[in-house]
Design an enzyme around this catalytic site. Structure first.
Site, PDB file in Angstrom:
ATOM      1  N   ASP A 105       0.833  -1.190   0.000  1.00  0.00           N
ATOM      2  CA  ASP A 105       0.000   0.000   0.000  1.00  0.00           C
ATOM      3  C   ASP A 105       0.878   1.255   0.000  1.00  0.00           C
ATOM      4  O   ASP A 105       1.687   1.425  -0.903  1.00  0.00           O
ATOM      5  CB  ASP A 105      -0.958  -0.071   1.199  1.00  0.00           C
ATOM      6  N   HIS A 272      -7.109  -6.867   0.069  1.00  0.00           N
ATOM      7  CA  HIS A 272      -6.029  -5.888   0.131  1.00  0.00           C
ATOM      8  C   HIS A 272      -5.035  -6.225   1.243  1.00  0.00           C
ATOM      9  O   HIS A 272      -3.826  -6.017   1.086  1.00  0.00           O
ATOM     10  CB  HIS A 272      -6.630  -4.500   0.360  1.00  0.00           C
TER      11      HIS A 272
END
Length: 293
Positions: A105, A272
């Site tokens: 991320d 994610h």
């Protein structure tokens, strides 16, 4: 201090004009682990010890996050270029002129910028569950924008998002954790969650995270556009959550193919936050990549 990664030693270093917190363990070639939003280095607690069996592992908090210091300076202080300079300086401070970098991320975006600004420093680059910042902004869809609403909420002028989030930070950030695809709060280690809550309740951390996203759309995209014709020269690995938002709406490996000189890619079960959902699979993929170099 909460224990972010069991079995690791925990330190801070004054580098690049910032206080950067990090944990380290192991011997061998150095590997720098960088976390994403809205987390800190505790996200690596189930992966880092395995990597430390073969490598010298350093897991650091990005500026403004976790135990690292508040850089100040508004959004200009939270650019990926500044974050990358911090981490390059940290690794030099620790005696590692060249190192492997694994980022998730925001940590992956920092890693991409470090690879462009300091290409001679990286032995390899692993990017986890992102498409390039410039690519995402240029190719945003209504579905992706709905799923990743925080990109456009956090960039609103201060103090609007900061004030609203401070009313109930646990609710806001836990909604972020559970809203990015195929994950529930039970997938996160309880002790990691304790560190996340401890830090994201701080007004200065909330402000830093908002400025991180403001910088991404106002400043980092410009930097990326200036470097569209440049490739990352080192060996690279692109990992992404099999059921995450990025994989659902984008060809993640395809978005990187023209930007990385030599790329491998693989999906990992989960969304994610697959690092915490599937730590064994994540460790196996990263270890296999590093072992092949």
């Amino acid at each position: 201090m909460l224990d972010p990664i069991p079995g690791f030693s925990h330190h801070t270093a004054e580098v690049n004009g910032q206080t950067i917190a990090y944990s380290e363990a192991g011997q061998g070639e150095p590997v720098l682990l960088l976390h994403g939003f809205p987390q800190n280095r505790a996200m690596w607690r189930d992966v880092a010890p395995g990597l430390a069996r073969t490598h010298h592992v350093i897991a650091a908090d990005l500026r403004g996050y976790g135990d690292s210091g508040d850089p100040g300076g508004g959004m200009a202080g939270m650019t990926f270029r500044n974050m990358a300079a911090d981490q390059a300086a940290l690794m030099a401070h620790l005696g590692h002129e060249r190192f492997h970098l694994v980022g998730h991320d925001r940590g992956a975006r920092t890693g991409h910028r470090l690879a462009l600004d300091h290409p001679e420093r990286l032995l390899s680059l692993t990017l986890m569950d992102i498409v390039p910042t410039e690519f995402l902004v240029r190719n945003i869809t209504s579905d992706a924008a709905t799923a990743y609403f925080h990109w456009f909420y956090l960039i609103q002028p201060s103090p609007f998002p900061e004030t609203m989030i401070q009313a109930d930070p646990d609710y806001f950030f836990e909604q972020c954790l559970s809203g990015f695809g195929a994950v529930s709060l039970s997938d996160f280690h309880p002790e990691a969650m304790e560190t996340y809550r401890h830090h994201w309740r701080k007004p200065e951390t909330i402000a830093a995270m908002c400025n991180d996203y403001r910088a991404a759309l106002a400043l980092d995209v410009q930097d990326d556009c200036e470097d569209l014709n440049r490739q990352v020269p080192c060996q690279s690995l692109v990992l992404y959550g099999e059921h995450g938002v990025m994989a659902k709406y984008y060809d993640v490996p395809g978005s990187w193919s023209a930007r990385l000189t030599s790329m491998q890619s693989q999906s990992i079960p989960g969304g994610h936050f697959f690092i915490e959902q599937s730590p064994e699979e994540t460790l196996a993929a990263v270890s296999a990549f590093l072992g092949s170099l």
